[in-house]
Design a protein around this motif. Structure first.
Motif, mmCIF file in Angstrom:
data_model
loop_
_atom_site.group_PDB
_atom_site.id
_atom_site.type_symbol
_atom_site.label_atom_id
_atom_site.label_comp_id
_atom_site.label_asym_id
_atom_site.label_seq_id
_atom_site.Cartn_x
_atom_site.Cartn_y
_atom_site.Cartn_z
ATOM 1 N N ALA A 230 0.862 -1.175 0.000
ATOM 2 C CA ALA A 230 0.000 0.000 0.000
ATOM 3 C C ALA A 230 0.900 1.227 0.000
ATOM 4 N N VAL A 231 0.431 2.274 -0.618
ATOM 5 C CA VAL A 231 1.247 3.474 -0.751
ATOM 6 C C VAL A 231 0.532 4.702 -0.196
ATOM 7 N N ASN A 232 1.346 5.636 0.243
ATOM 8 C CA ASN A 232 0.873 6.957 0.642
ATOM 9 C C ASN A 232 0.712 7.764 -0.636
ATOM 10 N N ASN B 57 -12.886 4.252 5.900
ATOM 11 C CA ASN B 57 -13.306 4.616 7.254
ATOM 12 C C ASN B 57 -12.548 5.805 7.813
ATOM 13 N N PHE B 58 -11.242 5.858 7.517
ATOM 14 C CA PHE B 58 -10.408 6.903 8.110
ATOM 15 C C PHE B 58 -10.031 8.005 7.131
ATOM 16 N N LYS B 59 -10.459 7.869 5.880
ATOM 17 C CA LYS B 59 -10.220 8.891 4.851
ATOM 18 C C LYS B 59 -8.738 9.212 4.701
ATOM 19 N N LEU B 60 -7.907 8.197 4.770
ATOM 20 C CA LEU B 60 -6.465 8.370 4.629
ATOM 21 C C LEU B 60 -6.056 8.240 3.164
ATOM 22 N N PRO B 61 -4.954 8.884 2.778
ATOM 23 C CA PRO B 61 -4.503 8.838 1.379
ATOM 24 C C PRO B 61 -3.763 7.542 1.068
ATOM 25 N N VAL B 62 -4.492 6.445 1.071
ATOM 26 C CA VAL B 62 -3.891 5.122 0.918
ATOM 27 C C VAL B 62 -4.459 4.422 -0.316
ATOM 28 N N SER B 63 -3.581 3.824 -1.096
ATOM 29 C CA SER B 63 -4.013 3.016 -2.232
ATOM 30 C C SER B 63 -3.305 1.673 -2.189
ATOM 31 N N LEU B 64 -4.053 0.621 -2.438
ATOM 32 C CA LEU B 64 -3.486 -0.721 -2.496
ATOM 33 C C LEU B 64 -2.936 -0.978 -3.891
ATOM 34 N N VAL B 65 -1.764 -1.597 -3.938
ATOM 35 C CA VAL B 65 -1.144 -1.964 -5.212
ATOM 36 C C VAL B 65 -0.909 -3.479 -5.211
#
Length: 355
Positions: A142-144, A243-251
């Motif tokens: 996962a990336v920021n 849920n937490f609205k974080l800037p996360v994307s799964l790769v």
């Protein structure tokens, strides 16, 4: 058509109540559940609905690794009624006599479990079921998003010097070694060149900021913009964004990823088998699952009806159901005690290189 939240809650409560009546578990009783913390089965709204419908009071206990889970089962015989077990560890729990066979005829929603998952040899022993498939997912990266205007496609992004000191790995020997196998082009369940795995992971250590053990650790670091990339679970990445609205994307790297299947089992000596059956039935119900996805974010349900109840554009249908993604997933198989000890020794040696 997706059910409304109100109708989903009502249906879930009705299903749980019906199961309680079928199994004769309507009388109030304590139900001890051993689980990962913050992983669906301990959601307050779900526990409240289950308790109200069945009269069983859920008492949760938690673990941070499969080895800790097994230790708790060994040292507390008869305490727990339900336990969540990664399917790759079900063999070990079975061989040690830690879990009981499950009468799936008394779990109404079991009929909708996908055949491949239901018949997994990891969950079935001697013609009996020892684990009810719940959800599955992957350990990928996962990336920021703040650090990646364009999402990477390769696992080797973690070795990129541009991210030195901003990379994380889960502190789990088995997962780390399997991750190293993927990075060296090997089968996670049939590693031929362990030296290559060791060398690859050793070369990653200068990049590492820290090792994480709980979902909250990962989320806090990305919220504070302390990390760029790291290994992560698919369901956790979904929750981080949803849920937490974080800037996360799964790769899902082009090299592949580790697949896992989590299931519910009944520990040997359970004092509330009836309640355990009702709890498992509730947790694999489409109504619970769709609400879990909507409120929190979740891995992929093993219940085909639950997946069908999600919107057509839902991540767990569009992405995790993509045949191209499926071709990159290798599911964990059981490993021997000797392999586990070898992995742990290598992992402990490698970690010394992190300052």
């Amino acid at each position: 058509m997706v059910m409304t939240m109100t109708s989903m809650i009502a249906k879930t409560m009705a299903t749980a109540a019906m199961t309680a009546l079928v199994t004769g578990s309507a009388l109030a009783a304590d139900l001890h559940v051993l689980n990962w913390k913050g992983y669906g089965a301990d959601e307050p709204w779900a526990i409240e609905a289950f308790e109200k419908a069945t009269g069983h009071k859920v008492i949760n206990d938690f673990f941070n690794s499969e080895q800790e889970m097994l230790t708790k089962l060994r040292t507390n015989p008869g305490l727990y009624d339900v336990v969540m077990i990664n399917a790759a560890f079900n063999d070990q729990a079975f061989n040690e006599g830690l879990i009981e066979p499950i009468d799936t005829s008394r779990i109404a929603n079991y009929a909708n479990i996908g055949e491949e998952k239901a018949k997994s040899p990891m969950l079935n022993h001697d013609g009996k079921v020892y684990g009810v498939p719940w959800v599955w997912g992957v350990t990928a990266i996962a990336v920021n998003e703040k650090s990646f205007p364009t999402l990477p496609t390769s696992i080797n992004v973690m070795w990129d010097p541009a991210h030195k000191g901003r990379v994380v790995l889960r502190d789990d020997a088995v997962e780390a070694i399997q991750f190293g196998a993927i990075a060296t082009g090997q089968d996670i369940n049939d590693i031929k060149d362990m030296d290559a795995v060791k060398a690859k992971l050793t070369s990653l250590m200068p990049q590492i900021r820290t090792f994480w053990s709980a979902e909250n650790d990962w989320n806090q670091m990305v919220a504070a913009n302390q990390i760029d990339v790291g290994t992560y679970w698919s369901g956790s990445a979904d929750r981080a964004k949803t849920n937490f609205k974080l800037p996360v994307s799964l790769v899902i790297p082009e090299e592949g990823c580790v697949g896992w299947l989590d299931a519910f089992s009944i520990p040997k000596g359970s004092k509330n088998v009836e309640g355990a059956l009702a709890f498992i039935n509730y947790m694999i119900d489409p109504a619970f699952y769709t609400e879990w996805v909507a409120k929190v974010g979740a891995p992929v349900s093993a219940n085909t009806k639950a997946l069908e109840a999600l919107p057509a554009d839902a991540f767990n249908r569009v992405v995790m159901g993509d045949p191209k993604i499926a071709s990159r997933i290798t599911f964990q198989a059981p490993i021997t005690d000797a392999q586990r000890e070898q992995y742990l020794a290598i992992w402990q040696e490698i970690k010394v290189n992190v300052k």
